[in-house]
Design an enzyme around this catalytic site. Sequence first.
Site, PDB file in Angstrom:
ATOM      1  N   CYS A 176      60.914  64.502  34.947  1.00  0.00           N
ATOM      2  CA  CYS A 176      62.156  65.249  35.197  1.00  0.00           C
ATOM      3  C   CYS A 176      62.592  65.073  36.652  1.00  0.00           C
ATOM      4  O   CYS A 176      63.771  64.863  36.936  1.00  0.00           O
ATOM      5  CB  CYS A 176      61.965  66.744  34.938  1.00  0.00           C
ATOM      6  N   CYS A 229      57.347  69.029  35.700  1.00  0.00           N
ATOM      7  CA  CYS A 229      57.557  67.805  34.915  1.00  0.00           C
ATOM      8  C   CYS A 229      57.913  66.645  35.838  1.00  0.00           C
ATOM      9  O   CYS A 229      59.018  66.575  36.377  1.00  0.00           O
ATOM     10  CB  CYS A 229      58.664  68.084  33.883  1.00  0.00           C
TER      11      CYS A 229
END
Length: 148
Positions: A74, A71
């Site tokens: 993230c 991700c």
Amino acid sequence: MSTPDPITLVCPHCAAINRLPEARLGAGPKCGACHQPLFAGKPIALKEEGFRRHLQHDGLPLLVDFWASWCGPCRMMEPQFELAAKALEPRLRLAKVSTEEAPAVAQSLRISGIPLLILFHRGKEVARQAGAMPAGQIEAWARAHLPA
Ligand SMILES: [Zn+2]
């Protein structure tokens, strides 16, 4: 007057349960078992077992950044969350949980998108917020949802 009830802290290094007066939280407390600092000034990485142990036994509100290695947003938020940890400890405990390493946790919390912040207190979810945020916004959001 606040009462000097001890607060329970789970050691981020050896997972021992420590009890200490709340007034000592800011004084660089160390673990009675392994003698390492109970606050590292950065988020602690928890897997499923550690997450559940903190949720059950740690007396501080727990702010968790749910993330995954694939991700991109993230990973962009990671340094911001570390800055927020410096600002928020020891009022809060900050942790990171990888949804890849703790899929059962992600499933039980019905996490569908990451990054996702969830604030817990006394084993219960208090608030959640999806999407990457800068450190100042993470801090403000956490403080706004802190239990009194
Ligand atoms: Zn320890």
